[in-house]
Scaffold this active site. Structure first.
Site, PDB file in Angstrom:
ATOM      1  N   HIS A  49       0.830  -1.214   0.000  1.00  0.00           N
ATOM      2  CA  HIS A  49       0.000   0.000   0.000  1.00  0.00           C
ATOM      3  C   HIS A  49       0.861   1.259   0.000  1.00  0.00           C
ATOM      4  CE1 HIS A  49      -3.532  -2.462   0.628  1.00  0.00           C
ATOM      5  NE2 HIS A  49      -4.276  -1.383   0.523  1.00  0.00           N
ATOM      6  N   LYS A  53      -9.835  -7.766   8.066  1.00  0.00           N
ATOM      7  CA  LYS A  53     -10.537  -8.058   9.319  1.00  0.00           C
ATOM      8  C   LYS A  53     -10.409  -6.857  10.241  1.00  0.00           C
ATOM      9  CE  LYS A  53      -6.627 -10.449  11.553  1.00  0.00           C
ATOM     10  NZ  LYS A  53      -6.259  -9.815  12.817  1.00  0.00           N
TER      11      LYS A  53
END
Lengths: 176, 284
Positions: free
Chosen positions: A38, A104
């Site tokens: 990222h 999550k």
């Protein structure tokens, strides 16, 4: 509860029709990316450079898999905690046409706002069930940043990956 | 005169390598038993669905020798080293480290350790170094426990230096605050290890050691056992639930370890473990 079957790429209308709490079985191509990937994707965006993968209509899976044992496409491959990507996700949602993220744990407000604005959904995969999830992954190809090892970007082909819509494109969330 | 037992360095490294594979792939029976027990108390349909996935995941991991979780963790060892033991070469630290490098390669486990926390963050590529807690005990036995620790649950752990006047309620409030902040991040239902007393680092050590206790076994001191039960009930009333998506089972157990402490202090450390509460041990 019966699960909705979805196949990538995802249309904006499909994504906007999903509701928090929907169970989904996802098939098609998805892209892996976690912390370092990222960081590098956003650095490429900052430098106005081309990304190593076209993310329009696509889904990113926050995962750093185990190495593939012989004869298998991938090792254990469950989700990593998503909040570490929160610094980067709004930028990617704004610039790349991304329609979904899989991870999550809850996301922060700027991510949820970007999901609402650009039309994207956040799926929860089952944390700590990496061996089970690996059975849904049929193919794994290295696409970018091989020096990152488990944190590199891989192109996964999945079949009936079990997910829950944790936060939908209206900002409704199951997390409290 | 004391009689020494000579232990083979390579045998220790080989045993540790096998331990790495076992810990990563075989969910211990006490954890499975506790999951089965708690599943019956889960009221959310989605929550129960996650329990079904945990059992299926454990079955696949065991049968196919695939890691339960892709985060095969920091290799954390608790070692009881008999004071009559000598090694034929090297040290216990080197033997364990060699075993970790070998085991993580052999069993296709993820290498998750970077060499420098702040600047380089370059993967060491063999999951070394391990963290080793060594305890010298009388005798000629070598007992090694491995508890691989994933980042997700570890990151949600916390320590606070409470005031003695904060007392029992202060401990409960800190535990609930920590679990609420953690939400779905540490892969609930979690195991909550608590270290109370000692010093700053002793409390942290005890909180990790508490995770090794047979799951759900209460503290032998009835006052602490009662506190464990009360904290567990309060955590499970938060409705955080499995994976943080709502439900009645947020934690599987609360384990407290305690130690004498300074007249001015009440250190409390909380170390979380995910539902895949991995540990394996061997005696050499």
């Amino acid at each position: 509860m019966s699960a909705k079957k979805l196949t990538t790429p995802l249309a904006e209308s499909t994504v906007r029709s999903l509701k928090a709490g929907d169970q989904v079985l996802l098939s098609g191509v998805i892209w892996t990316g976690r912390d370092q990937a990222h960081k590098r994707l956003v650095a490429l965006l900052d430098a106005n450079k081309e990304l190593p993968c076209d993310l329009h209509g696509q889904v990113i899976y926050f995962v750093g898999p185990c190495p593939a044992p012989p004869g298998r496409p991938i090792g254990s491959a469950g989700p990593t905690t998503s909040y570490r990507m929160d610094a980067y996700s709004p930028r990617i949602l704004a610039k790349c046409g991304l329609r979904g993220m899989i991870g999550k744990g809850a996301r922060t407000a700027p991510v949820v706002e970007a999901m609402k604005k650009y039309g994207a959904v956040y799926f929860a995969a089952t944390g700590g069930a990496g061996a089970l999830i690996a059975q849904c992954i049929k193919k794994c190809e290295l696409i970018a940043f091989p020096d990152l090892g488990p944190e590199a970007i891989y192109r996964l082909t999945v079949e009936d990956f079990p997910l829950v819509v944790a936060t939908d494109a209206n900002g409704k969330t199951l997390y409290r | 005169m004391q009689k020494f037992r000579i232990v083979n360095f390579d045998a220790v490294a080989a045993a540790v390598a096998e331990l790495c594979g076992k810990a990563a792939c075989d969910l211990p029976e006490d954890v499975l038993d506790r999951l089965r027990q708690m599943e019956t108390q889960e009221i959310s349909d989605l929550g129960r669905d996650f329990f079904v996935q945990y059992f299926e995941n454990a079955r696949i991991a065991r049968n196919e020798r695939m890691a339960l979780c892709q985060d095969t963790g920091f290799a954390v060892f608790f070692v009881e080293l008999g004071d009559c033991i000598r090694f034929d070469r090297g040290t216990i630290y080197d033997a364990i480290s060699e075993g970790v490098a070998c085991g993580y390669r052999k069993y296709f486990l993820r290498k998750s350790i970077v060499n420098d926390p702040l600047f380089d963050r370059k993967n060491t590529t063999d999951n070394t170094p391990p963290v080793i807690h060594l305890e010298l005990v009388p005798g000629d036995k070598l007992h090694i426990t491995l508890a691989p620790k994933g980042g997700g649950a570890e990151n949600m752990s916390a320590i606070r230096m409470l005031k003695p006047s904060d007392g029992r309620n202060g401990v409960i409030d800190f535990a609930l605050e920590t679990l609420r902040n953690a939400g779905g991040n540490p892969c609930p239902p979690t195991v909550v290890g608590m270290g109370i007393g000692g010093t700053f680092e002793k409390a942290a050590f005890l909180s990790k050691k508490a995770l090794l206790r047979k799951l759900g076994e209460p503290n032998p001191d009835p006052r602490y056992a009662e506190l464990e039960q009360e904290i567990l009930e309060k955590i499970n009333a938060t409705n955080i639930g499995p994976q943080g998506l709502g439900g009645s089972i947020t934690s599987l157990a609360v384990h407290i370890e305690f130690f004498p402490c300074h007249i001015a202090s009440l250190p409390v450390a909380i170390n979380l473990n995910c539902h895949a509460a991995r540990h394996a041990e061997v005696e050499i």
